[in-house]
Structure formats: structure tokens, C-alpha cells
Design an enzyme around this catalytic site. Sequence first.
Site, PDB file in Angstrom:
ATOM      1  N   ARG A 161      94.258   9.235  80.399  1.00  9.11           N
ATOM      2  CA  ARG A 161      94.470   8.131  81.326  1.00  9.11           C
ATOM      3  C   ARG A 161      94.108   6.806  80.647  1.00  9.11           C
ATOM      4  O   ARG A 161      93.378   6.771  79.659  1.00  9.11           O
ATOM      5  CB  ARG A 161      93.570   8.277  82.574  1.00  9.11           C
ATOM      6  CG  ARG A 161      93.778   9.539  83.387  1.00  9.11           C
ATOM      7  CD  ARG A 161      95.071   9.513  84.165  1.00  9.11           C
ATOM      8  NE  ARG A 161      95.259  10.704  84.993  1.00  9.11           N
ATOM      9  CZ  ARG A 161      95.875  11.810  84.592  1.00  9.11           C
ATOM     10  NH1 ARG A 161      96.339  11.885  83.349  1.00  9.11           N
ATOM     11  NH2 ARG A 161      96.029  12.841  85.398  1.00  9.11           N
TER      12      ARG A 161
ATOM     13  N   TYR B  49     101.754  10.341  98.053  1.00 11.86           N
ATOM     14  CA  TYR B  49     101.393   8.943  97.789  1.00 11.86           C
ATOM     15  C   TYR B  49     102.433   8.288  96.890  1.00 11.86           C
ATOM     16  O   TYR B  49     102.824   7.130  97.107  1.00 11.86           O
ATOM     17  CB  TYR B  49     100.013   8.898  97.143  1.00 11.86           C
ATOM     18  CG  TYR B  49      99.475   7.500  96.927  1.00 11.86           C
ATOM     19  CD1 TYR B  49      99.053   6.733  98.000  1.00 11.86           C
ATOM     20  CD2 TYR B  49      99.374   6.968  95.649  1.00 11.86           C
ATOM     21  CE1 TYR B  49      98.545   5.460  97.807  1.00 11.86           C
ATOM     22  CE2 TYR B  49      98.878   5.689  95.445  1.00 11.86           C
ATOM     23  CZ  TYR B  49      98.460   4.942  96.528  1.00 11.86           C
ATOM     24  OH  TYR B  49      97.972   3.679  96.347  1.00 11.86           O
TER      25      TYR B  49
END
Length: 324
Positions: free
Chosen positions: A225, A156
Amino acid sequence: MSYWDGRKVLVTGGAGFTGSHLVEQLLERGRGVKVTVADDLSSGSLENLRAVKGRVRFLKADLRKPEACAKACRSQQAVLHLAARMGGVAFNSAHPATMFRENTLLTLHVLEAARVAKVERFLMTSSACVYPRFCTVPTPETEGFKDWPEPTNEGYGWAKRMDEFQAMAYRKEFGLKVAIARPYNTYGPRDDFDPKTSHVIPALIRRVLSGENPLRVWGTGKQSRSFLYVDDAARGLLDAAERYAVCDPVNLGTREEVTIAELVKLIVELGGKSPKLVFDPSKPSGQPRRNCDTRKALRKLGFKAQVSLREGLSKTIAWYRETR
């Protein structure tokens, strides 16, 4: 007066998670804007467009095929390209060829169709997955083509790098006005909760609310994150397309960095559950840290995330409970 007033705008992937929120905001921004949504409904749903039913034209289209892209782009003035093949760490790790092929084909054919149709503006929705594993944190846009993308997302990540390169090439050769945005870890209502393909937040919400106990989490829990609520993401994408179509990538995110262990505990708290937490370091953790430098978005777009993680998770959990 808005740039979008009266314009014909194609939104690829507009029945999907982020795309459907963007469509709603686009209709609010543009007086008389004529919106066409092109989507194959493989991951999106017409239910996601329920709030705008009758206000958009829907075209079911497999955008991996040139003829479908040509039909979708015909007579359009702007193309907001959000269509993508998505997946979580497990799916991406196991299917790098699929992720690369599907995403590069989508962009290759949509860009060419936009050129032929003489579209005046194009939004390339890229991803934070372009960045390498050991990048500077907070990560500046200049590291988008540095080293190798994060290995667990390499198919990706490389696809999104090539998408950006294609956009830059079309800008250079054909003068297409292109905006490039790199959203960071978008989440919220209408996210993908399928256990085979979901990202970390919807996966955890589904598992926590289903009463899973013990709750086993991939990785050590120390990986971190920053997460961007979908309303902020959609607003940032529209801002980029409207104000900065100069083929220069811009991060869309928040500086609110959290470890996965902290995220799990927050979802457990907001979900009103109390499972035993077990972290499994034998499973892939993904990138050790992921958080973006947001200064360029503020400087070029005036963009700043407005929804905190706690607020966004609360809204997402409430939506999940109402719809399941």
C-alpha cells in the site's frame, strides 16, 4: 487572496477524521470564511472540532435524508462532501450492501440539495477503492471505471464509482462545478481505532501498543500500500476544490509504497514493542498492490505529499498515546 475568503462553505462529515483536519485548514486558508459542519456523529465527534470551537457552525444531520441535506445546503456557496460510511477489510467484506446503500444515499441527497440551493462549487471525495484488483501500478486515474472494484471493498468501491458518476451527470445537466478527488489510504491523528471498523494502520497501532503477543496479521504480508498522512490529504482535497473543479478525477497520494509486513515492523519499532509476528494467509489480504500515479495531482494542483510514512506514523502513535 483566497477563493475561500468570505464564502459560506458546508463540510459534510466535518466532525470526522479527515473532515475535522480539513475544517482546520479551511479556516486558515479563507479570511472570513463561514464554515458549517454537517455530521450525524455516528463516527465523528465534536471532540475532533475542539481546536475550532466557536469558529464553525455545527449542524447534527442524518444526510441520508433529503430534508436534512436541504437544510444543510441552504445559503451555502460551496459544499465539501466528505461524509461517508467507512470500514476496514473485514467490515467491508461482510457488509457490501450496507456500504453501497449508505454511501450512494449520502451523495444522492447532498448533490440534489446543492443543486436546488444553487451551490457554486462541490467537492466529491471519492476513493482509491474505485480501482480494480489487477490495475496498473502506479495506478492512473483512467482506470477508475475499469473492470470490477477490489472484491473485498466492492460495495464501497461501486458506491464511490456511482458517486463520481452522479457528480459527472450533475455537471453535464446542471453545470455544477465539481472537483473529484481520490485519496489513498489516509491515516493520522483522530483516525478510527474501533476494532470493528478500523483500517490497517489504526488497527495495528492499537494492537501493538496494547501489547498483543503474538501479533497475528491478516494475509501474507506481501500485499503493498501507499499511505497518505491526514494533513496532506486535507490539503489535497482543498487544492482540488479550489483549483480543479472540472469534474475530472485526481489521485491524492504518495509514491512511498510499502508492504504490510514492512508496515507492521515499522509500527512495532516506533511503538517500542517486540511481539512475535504471525501472518495468516487464510484471511483476506485485500488488493495485492495499491499505489497511485501522482503526476496529475502535481500537474493540475501543484500537490505533492510532504509527510513521510515514518514521520506520520510517529505523530499518530504519539497522539494515540496522549489520548488513550
